[in-house]
Scaffold this motif. Structure first.
Motif, short mmCIF file in Angstrom:
data_model
loop_
_atom_site.label_atom_id
_atom_site.label_comp_id
_atom_site.label_asym_id
_atom_site.label_seq_id
_atom_site.Cartn_x
_atom_site.Cartn_y
_atom_site.Cartn_z
N SER A 122 41.22 -19.16 64.39
CA SER A 122 41.17 -19.71 63.05
C SER A 122 41.35 -21.23 63.08
O SER A 122 41.75 -21.80 64.10
N PHE A 123 41.04 -21.90 61.97
CA PHE A 123 41.02 -23.36 61.93
C PHE A 123 42.39 -23.95 62.32
O PHE A 123 43.42 -23.56 61.78
N ALA A 124 42.36 -24.91 63.23
CA ALA A 124 43.60 -25.61 63.56
C ALA A 124 44.06 -26.46 62.39
O ALA A 124 45.27 -26.61 62.15
N THR A 125 43.10 -27.01 61.63
CA THR A 125 43.45 -27.84 60.48
C THR A 125 43.86 -27.03 59.27
O THR A 125 44.40 -27.57 58.31
N ARG A 126 43.57 -25.74 59.29
CA ARG A 126 43.89 -24.81 58.21
C ARG A 126 43.22 -25.20 56.89
O ARG A 126 43.71 -24.84 55.81
N THR A 127 42.13 -25.92 56.96
CA THR A 127 41.41 -26.27 55.74
C THR A 127 40.72 -25.06 55.14
O THR A 127 40.58 -24.96 53.92
N ALA A 128 40.26 -24.16 55.99
CA ALA A 128 39.74 -22.87 55.53
C ALA A 128 40.81 -21.84 55.84
O ALA A 128 41.02 -21.49 57.00
N ASN A 129 41.50 -21.38 54.81
CA ASN A 129 42.67 -20.55 55.07
C ASN A 129 42.96 -19.65 53.86
O ASN A 129 43.19 -20.17 52.77
N PRO A 130 42.87 -18.32 54.00
CA PRO A 130 42.56 -17.60 55.22
C PRO A 130 41.06 -17.53 55.47
O PRO A 130 40.27 -17.33 54.55
N LEU A 131 40.72 -17.70 56.69
CA LEU A 131 39.33 -17.62 57.14
C LEU A 131 38.89 -16.16 57.20
O LEU A 131 39.73 -15.26 57.33
N LEU A 132 37.59 -15.93 57.14
CA LEU A 132 37.06 -14.59 57.35
C LEU A 132 37.59 -14.03 58.67
O LEU A 132 37.49 -14.68 59.71
N GLN A 133 38.18 -12.84 58.64
CA GLN A 133 38.75 -12.12 59.78
C GLN A 133 40.08 -12.70 60.27
O GLN A 133 40.60 -12.27 61.30
N GLN A 134 40.64 -13.65 59.55
CA GLN A 134 41.91 -14.24 59.97
C GLN A 134 43.07 -13.33 59.63
O GLN A 134 43.14 -12.79 58.52
N LEU A 135 44.01 -13.19 60.56
CA LEU A 135 45.25 -12.45 60.31
C LEU A 135 46.24 -13.37 59.62
O LEU A 135 46.50 -14.48 60.08
N GLU A 136 46.79 -12.91 58.49
CA GLU A 136 47.85 -13.66 57.81
C GLU A 136 49.20 -12.99 58.08
O GLU A 136 49.36 -11.79 57.87
N HIS A 137 50.14 -13.79 58.57
CA HIS A 137 51.48 -13.27 58.83
C HIS A 137 52.46 -13.97 57.90
O HIS A 137 52.42 -15.19 57.75
N PRO A 138 53.34 -13.23 57.25
CA PRO A 138 54.18 -13.84 56.21
C PRO A 138 55.19 -14.86 56.71
O PRO A 138 55.61 -15.73 55.94
N VAL A 139 55.61 -14.77 57.98
CA VAL A 139 56.64 -15.71 58.46
C VAL A 139 56.24 -16.47 59.72
O VAL A 139 56.97 -17.33 60.18
N GLU A 140 55.09 -16.14 60.31
CA GLU A 140 54.61 -16.86 61.50
C GLU A 140 53.20 -17.36 61.21
O GLU A 140 52.21 -16.71 61.57
#
Length: 623
Positions: A122-140
């Motif tokens: 996923s994007f290092a800059t996090r400009t696209a967030n969440p990206l398609l297929q990106q795992l979102e973790h609530p604390v990490e």
């Protein structure tokens, strides 16, 4: 002082860097990264994909895969056949493309085989967030699915800035080329970073040689090993995969010739001696020969060479039964050299074996011991002959399939297998004629390895006939790379054994009181169990639909003709044969600890537990 730079994207720089890396051993130099496998998605198509296109085939050959796990298997088979001196890279998109790498990475690391994994992230800059297929973790927030690769990688890094690539990829090459450290190496590449431009120092793209070391043994460790061997009455060498990786077969033969010490082999080490060498006892452990296991039970010294002493090799700690048995462990990896409380001899296999031979000059085992194991070998040869023999008109058993193949292959043909009941029959019965003929992946015993690995081996050695041996269970796991073999014009040979289910696990289930539950490919019967008629699955037709030439064989005679035709063909060819389930291979001559239900109402499980309780009493810790 000004430094010349070149402006490239991170992906372009990575591809150019990989193309300039070389390994060298014994003065022979070869490309370290011989090619890249890939399946493209949004996580790598505009990064690594564009970089590979721009570089071209001369700079970095590209192979199109159909399944990410299979691409890793192909790369691993390639690296193993080339004695770990070359590797291949795998590029995937983010998400499922990346997580599909995990099984292949585990296989590579467990077997100590190099492969470079380049999953998108996923994007290092996090400009696209969440990206398609990106795992979102609530604390990490910095976690991605690629972190599943951490425990199965020997080296892992996430390249979050272009300039971070330089130290990261240098460390990656160090691990890939280090025989004591190698395995899966993962560089997670954020999608945006792949496409970012940077001014790279020209020196980054200069040819770089990674020398593969042959460390010599420590004098004190060598002296202790020699003393142990000289005082042993019944020594036994256990040859593991490290013999092949080090190209130490000639050194092992010289030691066996000079001392008369017999050699048994693990699945990875089989072929360390040619099958007809007087000191070769064949496989050892649960899938080994009776003569190897008989000698192992009474051996007072076990000399492990390049083996990690897996559960099968040691028969779950029950095989080496001499009361005061000692171990000398010659291994380039300290972890393996210290196993079983043995005397460590931490060294390259070829260098260490030569040092042992020189230090043991004039030493030889007693003639009566040689006569004993040679007589055992002769008895086992007769067992193999009986297992292989069949009338031409007969429907072949699985062992007789191997017998037919034995009459067709040349000395340098490569036979590949990994899982099911075939590894046991092959380890006991196959008569290996050259160091790299026997290609068994049994560290992870991964179903689905065989077909892609055959492609990797064929790429490594285009002029050698390659045989992928699979049962129907393994075939259904991963036939996808047949399409790749057809596309690349690789004449791999597939021997497809149809026995209508998981034959190996079915037998194990029966032995452990599971009554073959859930192991047959059959319709449901009236009681809901899978005990009806066999499923009308035509795997030969499936292989043909994927582009293979297919030859159906029904009898031993037809099988031999089909195998001969396949070997002569210049196209990917499948030989399909339905086997007689009656076993002709001898049963195991050593135990394997598969725990059985301690409490059960079914009679089969209760009886199996009684047998288990008897067997487990022989297990011991070697201290």
């Amino acid at each position: 002082m000004s430094t010349t730079t070149r402006r490239l994207t991170t992906a372009q720089a990575l591809v150019r860097f990989l193309a300039a890396q070389y390994s060298e051993r014994d003065g022979v130099r070869r490309r370290l990264i011989t090619g890249t496998w890939g399946i493209f998605g949004h996580g790598n198509v505009a990064g690594i994909g564009q970089a590979l296109l721009e570089a071209g085939e001369d700079v970095m050959p590209f192979h199109q895969g159909r399944n990410e796990q299979a691409m890793v298997h192909a790369a691993v088979g390639h690296a193993r056949h080339l004695n770990r001196l070359s590797a291949q890279a795998i590029t995937t998109s983010i998400g499922p493309g990346a997580t599909n790498l995990v099984t292949g990475a585990a296989l590579a690391t467990i077997n100590r085989l190099p492969v470079l994994l380049l999953p998108g992230d996923s994007f290092a800059t996090r400009t696209a967030n969440p990206l398609l297929q990106q795992l979102e973790h609530p604390v990490e927030a910095d976690l991605s699915v690629n972190d599943t690769l951490r425990p199965v990688s020997r080296y892992f890094d996430r390249v979050n800035r272009p300039e971070a690539l330089i130290p990261s990829v240098l460390n990656a090459m160090r691990v890939l080329a280090d025989p004591a450290e190698t395995g899966a190496v993962t560089l997670a590449l954020p999608q945006d970073v792949q496409a970012q431009a940077h001014d790279w120092p020209e020196r980054f793209f200069a040819e770089r040689v990674w020398r593969v070391r042959r460390p010599a043994p420590d004098p004190a460790e060598l002296a202790a090993a020699v003393a142990a061997i000289r005082t042993a009455r019944r020594p036994l060498i256990v040859a593991g995969g490290g013999v092949h990786h080090s190209e130490a077969e000639a050194a092992l033969q010289a030691l066996a010739d000079a001392t008369g010490i017999p050699v048994a082999s693990t699945q990875a080490g089989k072929g360390s001696l040619r099958h007809d060498h007087p000191a070769d006892l064949g496989g050892i452990g649960h899938t080994g020969t009776a003569v190897s296991n008989d000698i192992a039970r009474t051996a007072d010294l076990v000399i492990g060479v390049g083996t990690r002493y897996s559960d099968f090799t040691t028969a779950s700690g029950t095989l080496f039964q001499y009361p005061n048995v000692c171990f000398v462990n010659l291994n380039i990896t300290a972890l393996d050299a210290h196993k079983l409380a043995g005397h460590p001899l931490i060294t390259d296999a070829r260098t260490g074996l030569k040092a042992l031979a020189q230090a043991l000059s004039g030493h030889r085992v007693d003639a009566s011991y040689e006569a004993e194991y040679r007589a055992g070998r002769a008895r086992w040869d007769a067992v193999v002959d009986a297992a292989y023999t069949a009338e031409d008109s007969a429907v072949p058993t699985q062992a007789q399939v191997l017998g037919a193949l034995d009459t067709v292959v040349g000395d340098d043909d490569v036979v590949i297998n990994a899982a099911g009941s075939l590894p046991g029959d092959l380890h006991k019965l196959w008569r290996t004629r050259s160091p790299r003929q026997y290609h068994l992946e049994y560290g992870y015993s991964c179903m689905g390895y065989e077909i892609p690995a055959a492609i990797g081996v064929q790429l490594a050695n285009p002029d050698t006939p390659v045989w992928s041996l699979v049962g129907d269970g393994t075939y259904l796991m991963m036939p996808t790379e047949i399409v790749t073999a057809v596309q690349e014009g690789l004449p791999v040979n597939l021997v497809l054994v149809q026995n209508h289910g998981y034959a190996s696990i079915g037998g194990l289930s029966e032995e452990t009181g599971g009554e073959r539950f859930g192991t047959a490919y059959r319709y449901r019967a009236a009681d809901g169990t899978f005990t009806g008629d066999p499923l009308p699955v035509d795997l030969a037709a499936n292989a043909a639909s994927l582009g293979m030439d297919v030859i159906r064989a029904r009898t031993v005679g037809e099988l031999r003709q089909a195998l001969t035709a396949a070997r002569a063909s210049n196209r990917p060819t499948c030989v399909h044969v339905e086997t007689d389930p009656t076993p002709t291979a001898p049963p195991p001559s050593a135990w394997w600890d598969v725990p059985v239900a301690e409490v059960a109402s079914r009679e089969a499980a209760a009886a199996a537990r009684e047998r288990y309780d008897d067997e487990v009493t022989a297990r011991r810790h070697h201290l």
